[in-house]
Design a protein around this motif. Structure first.
Motif, mmCIF file in Angstrom:
data_model
loop_
_atom_site.group_PDB
_atom_site.id
_atom_site.type_symbol
_atom_site.label_atom_id
_atom_site.label_comp_id
_atom_site.label_asym_id
_atom_site.label_seq_id
_atom_site.Cartn_x
_atom_site.Cartn_y
_atom_site.Cartn_z
ATOM 1 N N PHE A 85 14.360 6.153 6.057
ATOM 2 C CA PHE A 85 13.801 4.835 5.730
ATOM 3 C C PHE A 85 14.121 4.550 4.269
ATOM 4 N N TYR A 86 15.399 4.727 3.927
ATOM 5 C CA TYR A 86 15.795 4.783 2.522
ATOM 6 C C TYR A 86 15.282 3.605 1.694
ATOM 7 N N SER A 87 15.598 2.380 2.141
ATOM 8 C CA SER A 87 15.263 1.235 1.282
ATOM 9 C C SER A 87 13.752 1.039 1.197
ATOM 10 N N ARG A 88 13.038 1.311 2.297
ATOM 11 C CA ARG A 88 11.587 1.205 2.256
ATOM 12 C C ARG A 88 10.983 2.157 1.239
ATOM 13 N N VAL A 89 11.424 3.406 1.325
ATOM 14 C CA VAL A 89 10.861 4.417 0.424
ATOM 15 C C VAL A 89 11.220 4.071 -1.017
ATOM 16 N N GLU A 90 12.428 3.557 -1.182
ATOM 17 C CA GLU A 90 12.867 3.199 -2.523
ATOM 18 C C GLU A 90 11.952 2.112 -3.107
ATOM 19 N N MET A 91 11.665 1.087 -2.276
ATOM 20 C CA MET A 91 10.780 0.016 -2.737
ATOM 21 C C MET A 91 9.399 0.568 -3.046
ATOM 22 N N ASN A 109 8.656 3.584 -3.974
ATOM 23 C CA ASN A 109 8.693 4.381 -5.196
ATOM 24 C C ASN A 109 8.746 3.505 -6.443
ATOM 25 N N ASP A 110 9.565 2.437 -6.373
ATOM 26 C CA ASP A 110 9.654 1.527 -7.519
ATOM 27 C C ASP A 110 8.301 0.892 -7.794
ATOM 28 N N ALA A 111 7.660 0.440 -6.703
ATOM 29 C CA ALA A 111 6.362 -0.213 -6.858
ATOM 30 C C ALA A 111 5.348 0.767 -7.425
ATOM 31 N N ALA A 112 5.383 2.001 -6.914
ATOM 32 C CA ALA A 112 4.430 3.017 -7.380
ATOM 33 C C ALA A 112 4.583 3.240 -8.878
ATOM 34 N N LYS A 113 5.844 3.230 -9.338
ATOM 35 C CA LYS A 113 6.088 3.455 -10.755
ATOM 36 C C LYS A 113 5.516 2.306 -11.592
ATOM 37 N N ASP A 114 5.763 1.070 -11.118
ATOM 38 C CA ASP A 114 5.250 -0.097 -11.843
ATOM 39 C C ASP A 114 3.728 -0.082 -11.895
ATOM 40 N N THR A 155 0.375 -4.814 -11.731
ATOM 41 C CA THR A 155 -0.017 -4.930 -10.328
ATOM 42 C C THR A 155 0.071 -6.383 -9.885
ATOM 43 N N ASN A 156 0.622 -6.608 -8.722
ATOM 44 C CA ASN A 156 0.505 -7.918 -8.091
ATOM 45 C C ASN A 156 0.663 -7.739 -6.588
ATOM 46 N N ALA A 157 0.467 -8.801 -5.877
ATOM 47 C CA ALA A 157 0.440 -8.728 -4.410
ATOM 48 C C ALA A 157 1.769 -8.203 -3.878
ATOM 49 N N GLU A 158 2.850 -8.646 -4.519
ATOM 50 C CA GLU A 158 4.181 -8.250 -4.054
ATOM 51 C C GLU A 158 4.375 -6.747 -4.169
ATOM 52 N N LEU A 159 3.960 -6.204 -5.331
ATOM 53 C CA LEU A 159 4.102 -4.770 -5.545
ATOM 54 C C LEU A 159 3.244 -3.987 -4.556
ATOM 55 N N GLU A 160 2.021 -4.509 -4.308
ATOM 56 C CA GLU A 160 1.131 -3.843 -3.357
ATOM 57 C C GLU A 160 1.784 -3.803 -1.976
ATOM 58 N N ALA A 161 2.443 -4.906 -1.624
ATOM 59 C CA ALA A 161 3.105 -4.983 -0.321
ATOM 60 C C ALA A 161 4.251 -3.967 -0.243
ATOM 61 N N ASP A 162 5.005 -3.874 -1.362
ATOM 62 C CA ASP A 162 6.100 -2.899 -1.413
ATOM 63 C C ASP A 162 5.558 -1.478 -1.277
ATOM 64 N N LEU A 163 4.432 -1.257 -1.952
ATOM 65 C CA LEU A 163 3.832 0.071 -1.940
ATOM 66 C C LEU A 163 3.430 0.458 -0.521
ATOM 67 N N ALA A 164 2.979 -0.528 0.223
ATOM 68 C CA ALA A 164 2.501 -0.268 1.582
ATOM 69 C C ALA A 164 3.644 0.008 2.564
ATOM 70 N N GLN A 165 4.878 -0.175 2.103
ATOM 71 C CA GLN A 165 6.039 0.057 2.981
ATOM 72 C C GLN A 165 6.124 1.507 3.453
ATOM 73 N N TRP A 166 5.536 2.382 2.709
ATOM 74 C CA TRP A 166 5.646 3.797 3.034
ATOM 75 C C TRP A 166 4.315 4.467 2.710
#
Lengths: 322, 553
Positions: B28-34, B36-41, B47-58
């Motif tokens: 799930f490469y791109s999901r995990v990547e998103m 991880n990026d969100a987690a770092k931010d 924090t914003n809704a978009e990042l939270e959504a990215d974080l929830a990808q995995w």
């Protein structure tokens, strides 16, 4: 029903044609050296310095038009080759352009790359440049040295290991087989003027590792049989060992070749040279472990009888009785 | 009888399980990547809704390490730069001149008048009028030296002072040069890192190779050219006294001065004093801004020392021009209207907004201590990388299936057991690559494919041996046991030699070649594990359940 490439029991006499196989190997090695000296190698930019530009276009590549566009820039030696590959899309036309290192420049001039790109865009507006690589002459010189050291270091390390694990005759046989494989690969690269770069060196080292792998399995069995059949002549022991391990040798080379052929056909042109080198090496390596390494051992002879005390023959136990 | 201790069985199963679990994120490469990026931010407080959504990808409780794709697979640019450490010798010696002059002038009675002479870069040559005073002059200059502060050079002097006739030559001692080189390269590394980070790329790799080289790899950079733009030239900023202007590019600037072209007006040259009134390292901040006419400009602020020097100079030179010099080119040469004592100002020129942003970043990150020579540069477009991954994957899958069928046909049940071990082997390779954060390159994929072929080698050795033992041994269990036992020495010898070549490749290679060595090395280790322990475990399980009287291998 089992697939059997090699019958359960084989009884080939590998030394029957020794004069021809070993002779052929000697001839091939000498031919490789001569080819290398006469034709040289088609060194890539890693070793020669310079720039390669990969072009990708939706219209047909016209080498003549590309050349006409680039020649007025006066860049010296420019090599343009079209690349064909089964994995390309129908409207994908790829070429590689190699430009020699420019006189008196260590760092690569951005303007030159840009000039070439602009000139080519005049010829073909749909052209793109998926990769551009430049190596300065300073680095390329060092890379050659490192590559030579690496191959030598690998051979020396393996010889030491084999010498420690087996007797010295085996180490000599193994290293002869290795050098045989390396030289034959260089010969093939020379005769077809295939691009010789860092990846080829990586392939050479892999060949060294793989070829020894094959050789060691035969030696390992020979060592075992030497103890088991104390009275059997060396030539028969070696033959028996090769026969006993033959199905394994063929199986392993077979599976490795299967994987490599998949990579060769479907892996794309970027690593084709690299894969080709390894594939060739596996074939040569399998041959040499059967026909070269053992011949050398046979020629050198192995001390068999440990019961009678004789003058040391330089094997691993020679100092023990002191 | 065939037996494996219970705790060993558990360990083997756990190791395989770990391999599979750590491989999972890569599917799930791109999901995990998103994720991880969100987690770092989010960790950094954004924090914003978009990042939270990215974080929830995995799901966060699953491992989220993924294989790091090399430049040849992801696209990006690589530069190998060599730091021109000699540049620093030159600035150091130029910087020393006022000090040297002062100590010599103080003893003019014995030494006579002194003059700086033209000399090789990195050396300082002084002509002393009174030849009898040369010895004294040398002694005085030596007094300026300090002991070298490195382990190897300890106790040595930082300067080499020699005299020839009435000419005194000063240069840095060898020991001091070594110290200086080390500092220069480390500083350059830090500054390049700052600048690349400021450009906002993901996961750049900036590392030192050899004595004075820096390897910069930036995934996602469009070209090596773009990368060079970020690293910039040295970004050596200085405010210099203007001696005169000229239209002659070959004008003789005179000792202690230099000639610099005007960036905007072709054919205009300035003769400037080499010693800067204030230099770039006294800057504390710089921002892109606009001047009073609404043109893009760069605003800067000095530290107290710089502010004091700048204030003093401007108040003494009202009505005269001074030059703002960046990398030996005059960006602008305004006339001093009034004393600038506040320690800040703006640089104007014909900049675009983008240029001022870049310039501000460069100035803020600090000047590179020395120039860079680019020895090697490589650019791979993302398209080519994606193509390479696709071809590599297809080839790997086809090779994989072909090897499995071949093994199945050749050894039947035992062959399929080897195949399961092969799948676990692949999982472990990718799992370990992910955990180590090792980089997967195109030759790395080739390494994995090659390992597939070689991985079954250990099994082939064992199975062939079992076949042989079946002919003589008493019963299948004994044959299996002997097969594993007796094949061991050949397996070890064969794999140790290959490991040695992989190690050599890893040490001498760089980039893709090193990637190949990595996968080959890991592949050999894992394949020995799966071929010896895993297949044996499966065979033991099967054997204990079925208790066959005869077996066919």
């Amino acid at each position: 029903m089992r697939l059997r490439l090699i019958p359960q029991e084989t009884n080939f006499n590998f030394f029957k044609a020794a004069r021809y196989t070993f002779g052929a190997s000697v001839v091939a090695v000498i031919a490789s050296i001569i080819l290398f000296l006469v034709l040289g190698l088609n060194f890539g930019i890693d070793f020669r310095g310079g720039t390669t530009i990969r072009t990708d276009s939706t219209s047909e590549v016209s080498v003549a038009d590309y050349r006409a566009a680039i020649d007025p820039l006066g860049l010296g030696d420019v090599v343009i080759t079209e690349v064909f590959d089964p994995t390309f899309a129908a409207d994908e036309h790829v070429a590689m352009i190699r430009i020699q290192a420019q006189e008196g420049q260590e760092s690569i001039s951005a303007e030159i790359v840009q000039q070439v790109e602009e000139a080519l865009q005049q010829v073909d507006p749909s052209i793109t440049f998926p990769s551009v690589e430049s190596v300065g002459p300073k680095v390329s010189g060092e890379l050659i040295n490192t590559a030579i050291y690496a191959v030598l270091a690998a051979i020396v390390a393996i010889v030491i290991y084999i010498w420690a694990r087996f007797e010295w005759q085996f180490a000599i046989g193994a290293v002869a087989a290795l050098i045989h494989d390396v030289l034959l690969t260089i010969g093939l690269w020379s005769i077809f003027q295939l691009k010789f770069d860092l990846a080829t060196i990586a392939a050479l080292l892999t060949i060294v590792g793989y070829s020894i792998n094959d050789t060691v399995v035969v030696f390992d069995r020979a060592r075992e049989n030497l103890i088991k059949y104390k009275k059997m002549p060396l030539i028969d022991v070696l033959n028996l060992s090769a026969n006993e391990t033959l199905s394994r040798t063929v199986m392993t080379s077979g599976t490795t070749l299967l994987a490599l052929i998949a990579l060769l056909v479907l892996g794309g042109d970027v690593i084709r040279g690299f894969v080709l080198a390894i594939t060739w090496g596996i074939i040569v390596g399998t041959y040499s472990s059967i026909y070269v390494a053992k011949n050398i051992v046979l020629m050198l002879g192995v001390k068999r009888d440990w019961s009678k005390e004789k003058k040391p023959s330089g094997n691993q136990f020679m100092d023990i009785d002191a | 009888m065939l037996h494996i201790a219970r705790f060993k069985q558990v360990l083997i199963v756990l190791a395989c399980l770990a391999g599979v679990i750590f491989t999972l994120p890569n599917f799930f490469y791109s999901r995990v990547e998103m994720h991880n990026d969100a987690a770092k931010d989010i960790e950094n407080g954004i924090t914003n809704a978009e990042l939270e959504a990215d974080l929830a990808q995995w799901p966060s409780w699953l491992p989220s390490d993924i294989v790091n794709l090399g430049l040849d697979l992801r696209g990006g640019a690589q530069l190998l730069a060599e730091v021109r450490v000699e540049d620093v010798y030159e600035t150091t010696m130029d910087g020393m001149w006022p000090q040297v002059r002062d100590v010599l002038v103080a003893e003019r009675d014995t030494i006579g008048a002194i003059r700086r002479q033209e000399s090789a870069p990195g050396t300082l040559a002084i002509r002393v009028a009174n030849e009898d005073g040369v010895a004294r002059a040398v002694e005085l200059v030596r007094g300026l030296a300090s002991p070298v502060t490195s382990v190897t050079g300890a106790g040595q002097s930082s300067l080499t002072v020699s005299a020839n006739g009435n000419l005194v030559t000063v240069e840095l001692s060898e020991a001091q040069k070594t110290v200086s080189d080390e500092l220069t390269v480390r500083q350059a590394l830090e500054i390049i890192r700052n600048r690349i980070d400021a450009a906002g790329t993901r996961e750049p790799s900036i590392q030192r190779t050899g004595d004075r080289r820096i390897l910069i790899e930036v995934p996602g950079a469009k070209s090596a050219q773009e990368l060079k733009g970020w690293i910039g030239t040295t970004a050596q900023l200085g405010f210099h006294e203007v001696i005169s202007t000229t239209g002659d590019e070959n004008a003789e600037p005179g000792v202690g001065n230099f000639l610099a072209p005007d960036v905007e007006r072709e054919g205009v040259y300035y003769i400037l004093s080499r010693t800067a009134v204030v230099s770039g390292d006294q800057l504390t901040d710089s921002q892109p801004t606009f001047d009073q006419n609404g043109r893009p400009a760069v605003d800067f602020r000095f530290n107290p020392g710089g502010a004091r020097a700048f204030g003093a100079y401007t108040s003494n030179n009202i009505g005269r021009p001074f030059a703002i010099v960046l990398d030996d080119e005059v960006i602008s040469a305004p006339t001093i209207q009034s004393a600038i004592t506040g320690g800040s100002g703006i640089i104007t020129g014909s900049f675009t907004v983008e240029e001022t942003t870049n310039l501000a970043v460069l100035l803020r990150a600090g000047a590179l201590p020395a120039g860079l020579d680019f020895l090697e540069e490589r650019t791979v477009g993302p398209e080519l990388g994606a193509d390479s991954i696709r071809s590599g994957q297809i080839a790997a899958v086809v090779g994989f299936v072909a090897v499995m069928i071949f093994m199945g046909l050749s050894y039947g049940l035992f062959g399929w057991i080897a195949n399961i071990a092969l799948i676990l082997n692949m999982a472990m390779i990718i799992g370990i690559l992910s955990l180590l954060g090792a980089t997967l390159t195109l030759p790395g994929i080739a390494g994995i494919v090659l390992t597939m072929g070689m991985a079954v080698d250990a099994n082939v050795l064992v199975y062939e041996r079992i076949r042989e033992e079946l002919k003589t041994a008493k019963g299948p269990a004994r044959a299996i046991e002997l097969g594993y036992e007796r094949a061991m020495s050949a397996i070890l010898d064969a794999n140790i030699t290959t490991i040695m070549t992989a190690a050599i490749l890893w040490f001498v290679g760089s980039g893709p070649v090193r990637g190949f060595a990595t996968t080959l090395g890991i592949g050999i280790l894992t394949s020995v594990f799966t071929a010896i322990f895993v297949t044996r475990l499966f065979i033991v399980w099967w054997f204990q359940r079925r208790r066959p009287k005869t077996i066919e291998v």
